[in-house]
Scaffold this active site. Sequence first.
Site, PDB file in Angstrom:
ATOM      1  N   SER A 166      -6.841   2.776  -2.644  1.00  0.00           N
ATOM      2  CA  SER A 166      -6.712   1.641  -2.001  1.00  0.00           C
ATOM      3  C   SER A 166      -7.514   1.452  -0.695  1.00  0.00           C
ATOM      4  O   SER A 166      -7.385   2.341   0.215  1.00  0.00           O
ATOM      5  CB  SER A 166      -5.208   1.089  -1.946  1.00  0.00           C
ATOM      6  N   GLY A 167      -8.419   0.467  -0.462  1.00  0.00           N
ATOM      7  CA  GLY A 167      -9.088   0.397   0.779  1.00  0.00           C
ATOM      8  C   GLY A 167     -10.523   0.933   0.681  1.00  0.00           C
ATOM      9  O   GLY A 167     -11.288   0.940   1.667  1.00  0.00           O
ATOM     10  N   THR A 184     -13.112  -3.228  -5.035  1.00  0.00           N
ATOM     11  CA  THR A 184     -13.367  -4.678  -5.532  1.00  0.00           C
ATOM     12  C   THR A 184     -14.791  -5.024  -5.135  1.00  0.00           C
ATOM     13  O   THR A 184     -15.484  -6.024  -5.967  1.00  0.00           O
ATOM     14  CB  THR A 184     -12.154  -5.497  -4.743  1.00  0.00           C
ATOM     15  N   ASN A 194      -5.731  -2.069   3.168  1.00  0.00           N
ATOM     16  CA  ASN A 194      -7.043  -2.957   2.723  1.00  0.00           C
ATOM     17  C   ASN A 194      -6.722  -4.566   2.819  1.00  0.00           C
ATOM     18  O   ASN A 194      -5.362  -4.869   2.580  1.00  0.00           O
ATOM     19  CB  ASN A 194      -7.046  -2.936   1.251  1.00  0.00           C
ATOM     20  N   SER A 220      -6.533  -6.213  -1.016  1.00  0.00           N
ATOM     21  CA  SER A 220      -6.594  -5.210  -1.891  1.00  0.00           C
ATOM     22  C   SER A 220      -5.849  -6.172  -3.194  1.00  0.00           C
ATOM     23  O   SER A 220      -5.330  -7.126  -3.370  1.00  0.00           O
ATOM     24  CB  SER A 220      -5.075  -4.419  -1.445  1.00  0.00           C
ATOM     25  N   SER A 221      -6.442  -5.595  -4.467  1.00  0.00           N
ATOM     26  CA  SER A 221      -6.199  -5.923  -5.556  1.00  0.00           C
ATOM     27  C   SER A 221      -4.771  -5.274  -6.357  1.00  0.00           C
ATOM     28  O   SER A 221      -4.518  -4.344  -6.301  1.00  0.00           O
ATOM     29  CB  SER A 221      -7.254  -5.432  -6.802  1.00  0.00           C
ATOM     30  N   GLY A 249      -6.357   1.331  -6.625  1.00  0.00           N
ATOM     31  CA  GLY A 249      -6.671   2.580  -6.273  1.00  0.00           C
ATOM     32  C   GLY A 249      -5.425   3.387  -6.123  1.00  0.00           C
ATOM     33  O   GLY A 249      -4.198   2.925  -6.359  1.00  0.00           O
ATOM     34  N   GLU A 256      -2.236   5.184  -4.691  1.00  0.00           N
ATOM     35  CA  GLU A 256      -1.557   4.747  -3.506  1.00  0.00           C
ATOM     36  C   GLU A 256      -0.478   5.616  -3.009  1.00  0.00           C
ATOM     37  O   GLU A 256       0.246   6.028  -4.220  1.00  0.00           O
ATOM     38  CB  GLU A 256      -0.903   3.305  -3.896  1.00  0.00           C
TER      39      GLU A 256
END
Length: 959
Positions: free
Chosen positions: A107-108, A112, A157, A160-161, A376, A378
Amino acid sequence: MEAKTSLLDNMIGVGDMVLLEPLTEESFINNLKNRFDHSEIYTYIGSVVISLNPYRPLPIYTADKVEEYRNRNFYELSPHIYALADEAYRSLRDQDKDQCILITGESGAGKTEASKLVMSYVAAVCGKGQEVNKVKEQLLQSNPVLEAFGNAKTVRNDNSSRFGKYMDIEFDFKGDPLGGVISNYLLEKSRVVKQPRGERNFHIFYQLLSGSVHPSQYTPININPSKHVIGGLHHGFRLVSQNAMQIVGFMEDEVQSVLELVAAILKLGNIEFKPESRVNGFDESRVKDKNDLKEMCELLGIEQSALERAFSFRTVEARLDKVSTTLNVAQAYYARDALAKNLYSRLFSWLVTRINESIKVRGLRKKVMGVLDIYGFEIFEDNSFEQFIINYCNEKLQQIFIELTLREEQEEYVREGIEWTNIEYFNNAIICDLIENNQNGILAMLDEECLRPGTVTDETFLDKLNTICADHQHFESRLSKNSKFLTDHTLPHNCFRIQHYAGKVLYRVEGFVDKNNDLLYRDLSQVMFKANHSLMKLLFPEGNPNKVNLKRPPTAGFQFRASVGTLMKNLLTKNPNYIRCIKPNDKKAAHIFTESLVCHQVRYLGLMENVRVRRAGYAFRQAYEPCLERYKMLCKQTWPHWKGPLFTLENKRAQCLEDLATLIQKIYRGWKRRTEFLLMKRSQVVVAAWYRRYAQQKKYQQIKSSTIVVQSFIRGWKRYKTCIPPFQMQKYFLELKKTLPSMSPIDKSWPARPYLFLEGAHTELRRIFHLWRCKKYREQFTEQKKAIFEEKLEASEIFKDKKTLYPSSVGQPFKGDYLEMKTNPRYQKLNNLVEEKVILADIVNKINRANGKGAPRVFLLTKINLVLADHKTGQMKVRTAKGDFLLSSERLIEIITKLHRIKTSSGEQINIDISDEFLVQFKQDKVCVKFLQGGPKNGNSATCKRKNNRLLEVSVPSP
């Protein structure tokens, strides 16, 4: 940044890790850092792209960059995400291979943004046109809509999605997009009612509240001033999401309905409860302040009393029995939060379905490119059911990467009998099995615990894990058989730890059972179904009292495992393209490269092993059947062995396709022109028929008019014979008979008219007389004379107004045989040698190209041959149908005319060029013959003079 012209030119570090020397983990990390420090965020491992998040905008995504990477070989330019997107798009367009872009990372790490870059590049390089541009815009604008409702700010992020998204973009045979379909996975709906410390709710809430005077009134779901504007992500809804929704195809009333639902969720979060004692001693929940409840019910068209009762009572149905129980305050809050989460998650699913309706392709399935943008890996301070599911999905994606790039490739070399030293790597299949095994996997045990009768809690679930998974090498808990954890204070009693491929993650079991059950009380579903709102019946179909289903709905874990399995099967049917995103630091700051963090990601992503397999293996491989199908058109150039580079093979195939296209175009153009010719021919026949009809009608009208004139004069003469004595008419005709002009058609004389009243008849008699004498003149022609005149007419077409001496030759007849070949004993032998009929026989001068002097030769012309012979002995010198000769003759016009007639009658086309200067080919030499106007001293004949090796001047007498 200036463009590179080659992967190896002016390269910062090494652009492809396969070329890195020496290959160690330290050199790998140093190369990434060196390139990152120089704003080179992309690096290759063969065809895999490593992408480091720069946390700042870079000028490498311009329209010029798109054009630079369009239709270029993958390794031709410096590493870029555009190169991978172009390679995938061209493979799909030119080779009919379905593609998928797998974007993975923490994540980050920039997944995306990477998916947006891929989609924008494909949109830029594919076809143009009004309909195509509309489809592209809809596909691109689906991102802002889903980001507004599915993305949120986290500690790692800013965008973040919080859901998984996989988009299949479908193309036609030309490579133009036709539409697509979006699949979403596990929206983190718990974020609606609670967010971890330092994080925000979904963007849509802040976009909706932009400009609100009192955003702090929505504190129950953490919409407060300190989180209302963060990191530049504050955008007004009407400026971003609403515009995107309209482009995708949402109607105004649909947008309004969506806004009403989001506002209702905000109001729902403000509803609070208080206890109220009953006679039986049990507490019953009651709504404290009914203003927010009233506003929510007005927004959704719900009966307020019915919703209020659903927060206080619960009806349990078992076959034919119904039991109503009261809800305490804690249960009421659970029901409120469950309703808020279900409202939002079902609204999100409806949005995805509605977008798919707008962008889906009607008809058969075409070429497909899939783009996977999923959450992603986590590892948070507090990890719950959502993180467990997210990390399970990442384990499955890592397994695909391992299968295709490490295991399958090495096994392929072994099957092919290639000498190969096995490269060890960590296979995370054991972790996937720990989670998803149908018998004793964690998800299976969670489902079993949720479905069994009796008291079920998170603790009983943990006890079950401790019993079954205690011996697993990737599972840890305080009660596992490994006693070392008894004193491990980093592992609390209500937690378990899994050794994932990306590291150890501690999961708190609190909430696992409830989140997996994902239950919504049936009373609330029925109240929502009865709402007077356009979306409620679609979002809560189970609330229909006429279709009550007592069957327990599938758990969240079961649904997610099934959807992930479907996703994996879908990905395995396509050619994968990998983008491995790496987060350079935990501060979301530019220009910071934390080596330990990057090293950790490189290790668990298996990048070093990937490099080793690439270095030891082959850069390119292809199955026999597709290779044969693609290159069989080049068999003459490639069989039995191809010794050139692969790109040359592709270039030759492209050239072959161009040649085939040219052939098809040629045949098509021929067919089209023939069709047009036949149409014009039919039209010409029609026009000619109508014209002949018109001409005959006109001629008839002229004859009729002349007859009427003659008749009128005769009738007038008879009428006025008393005024005009008959002897005057008799005298007119007798005088006309005496003064008629000659019978020559070129004689234009005609006697004068004696009387004015005879003007019309006099003119008509002149025309009739001329036609009559022309007819008489033609009747005198013999066939031989006709042929002579035809030759003279053809000579006129060739030489008139082109040759100076032509007018003086008109009166000279064409004799043909000027040597009297049949009667002249000198040429009797020559006449016998020539088997064909002699059309022309004469003495000509053959010009010597060396000195320009002429030598007399007998010139014979037949329908087949041209013969040159000695004029004294009659011995044949040359007999040929082709070749260049320079001849001088006083009867040039007759020779050329007869030659032209011979060629024309045989169907050949002959071009006669009358010029003062031309080239003559003598064996291997070319000589320029130039005609000049001679003076009186030259006499009456032409003279030739050689000026040099390349020029022959001919002086002709003045006319």
